[in-house]
Design an enzyme around this catalytic site. Structure first.
Site, PDB file in Angstrom:
ATOM      1  N   LYS A   1       0.815  -1.219   0.000  1.00 24.40           N
ATOM      2  CA  LYS A   1       0.000   0.000   0.000  1.00 24.40           C
ATOM      3  C   LYS A   1       0.849   1.270   0.000  1.00 24.40           C
ATOM      4  CE  LYS A   1      -4.340  -1.813   1.674  1.00 24.40           C
ATOM      5  NZ  LYS A   1      -5.321  -1.920   2.751  1.00 24.40           N
TER       6      LYS A   1
ATOM      7  N   ARG B   1      -3.574  -9.953   5.116  1.00 24.32           N
ATOM      8  CA  ARG B   1      -4.014  -9.972   3.714  1.00 24.32           C
ATOM      9  C   ARG B   1      -2.854  -9.489   2.843  1.00 24.32           C
ATOM     10  NH1 ARG B   1      -6.307  -6.451   0.072  1.00 24.32           N
ATOM     11  NH2 ARG B   1      -7.943  -7.330  -1.267  1.00 24.32           N
TER      12      ARG B   1
HETATM   13  C1  9MG Z   1     -10.271  -5.358  -0.087  1.00 30.85           C
HETATM   14  N1  9MG Z   1      -9.245  -4.792   0.748  1.00 30.85           N
HETATM   15  C2  9MG Z   1      -8.232  -3.966   0.345  1.00 30.85           C
HETATM   16  N2  9MG Z   1      -7.489  -3.620   1.409  1.00 30.85           N
HETATM   17  C3  9MG Z   1      -8.028  -4.248   2.475  1.00 30.85           C
HETATM   18  C4  9MG Z   1      -7.731  -4.292   3.840  1.00 30.85           C
HETATM   19  O1  9MG Z   1      -6.717  -3.587   4.352  1.00 30.85           O
HETATM   20  N3  9MG Z   1      -8.495  -5.034   4.656  1.00 30.85           N
HETATM   21  C5  9MG Z   1      -9.551  -5.733   4.169  1.00 30.85           C
HETATM   22  N4  9MG Z   1     -10.282  -6.451   5.035  1.00 30.85           N
HETATM   23  N5  9MG Z   1      -9.886  -5.728   2.880  1.00 30.85           N
HETATM   24  C6  9MG Z   1      -9.137  -5.002   2.060  1.00 30.85           C
END
Ligand code: 9MG
Length: 260
Positions: A204, A238
């Site tokens: 990110k 994630r």
């Molecule tokens: C779909 N998505 C993109 N970034 C995310 C994040 O940080 N957390 C979750 N739960 N979904 C995300």
């Protein structure tokens, strides 16, 4: 949790995995690398992304979920904020709903209540198209904590039990660089609410902007933030880079076992 974006404009895989077969190859690689959940999203939520119409999102995600569940023994999460996509995804075999809008859109609470799948409630200030323009909080942690309490109460009102809820502070979703790192530094505070935490920082801008790195140069930063999240009690991370993240967490966990 390995990320599988089935969007043509996905920010870091450039939309390479839109076709079912290509998606399956990517899923197989993530499973081999140690993923235990595959998160499938048909609507990009990156800053500036435009909304996707329902039919398009259904068309992108449902065949991929069906194909994955037919071929692999792996948990699948549906990344959506649309009630009908949630419903169809659950029918197709999805094991978890991952909603960046925390079930606030029409019909979502009911769809999850009428299923038996867990849900990840993520915090976002604003909407993806504009959320990074000027995010403001009275008190970052208190405000997000309050949001979680309110969304958990809404879930419980429709019969979604505590045991089905996960929380995610939503790194990059309506937060400045400093706010993102303040959240990361204090992630363990959210454990007090008594729910498993999901953390998503992979590739990110909070990494790119701090280190001055392009999307394809953010692996080290992603691993560092994953490690910090796990150290503070996050249960699900994630990520795009599954193998590298699994290796990082294995080192962390093994070292923990060695503590006197
Ligand atoms: C779909 N998505 C993109 N970034 C995310 C994040 O940080 N957390 C979750 N739960 N979904 C995300």
């Amino acid at each position: 949790m390995g990320i599988l974006n089935v969007t043509p404009d996905s920010f870091s895989d450039g939309g390479k995995y839109t076709a079912v077969n290509t998606a399956l190859e990517q899923v197989e690689r993530m499973i081999d690398a140690g993923a235990s959940i595959i998160d499938i999203g048909g609507e990009s939520t990156r800053p500036g992304a435009v909304d996707v119409v329902l039919a398009e999102e259904l068309q992108r995600t449902i065949p991929v979920i069906e194909a994955i569940k037919e071929r692999f023994d792996i948990a699948v999460s549906i990344d959506t904020s649309k009630a009908l996509v949630m419903k169809e995804a659950i029918l197709a075999g999805a094991d978890l709903v991952n909603d960046v809008r925390a079930l606030q859109e029409e019909g979502c609470l009911e769809v999850v209540a009428n299923s038996n799948v867990p849900v990840c409630l993520m915090h976002m200030q604003g909407q993806p198209r504009t959320m990074q323009s000027n995010p403001q909080y009275q008190d970052l942690l208190v405000d997000i904590m309050g949001f979680f309490e309110q969304r958990v109460a809404a879930c419980q009102q429709v019969g979604i039990g505590k045991e089905r809820i996960l929380l995610d502070p939503g790194f990059g979703f309506g937060k400045t660089l400093e706010q993102n790192y303040r959240l990361l530094a204090n992630l363990s505070q959210f454990k007090k609410l008594g729910f498993p935490l999901l953390s998503g920082t992979s590739r990110k801008s909070m990494i790119g902007n701090l280190l001055n790195r392009e999307v394809n140069e953010r692996l080290a930063g992603s691993l560092a933030t994953a490690m910090l999240a796990v150290q503070q009690g996050a249960s699900i991370i994630r990520v795009h880079d599954v193998q590298e993240t699994v290796d990082t967490i294995k080192i962390l966990q093994y070292t923990h076992q060695m503590q006197a």
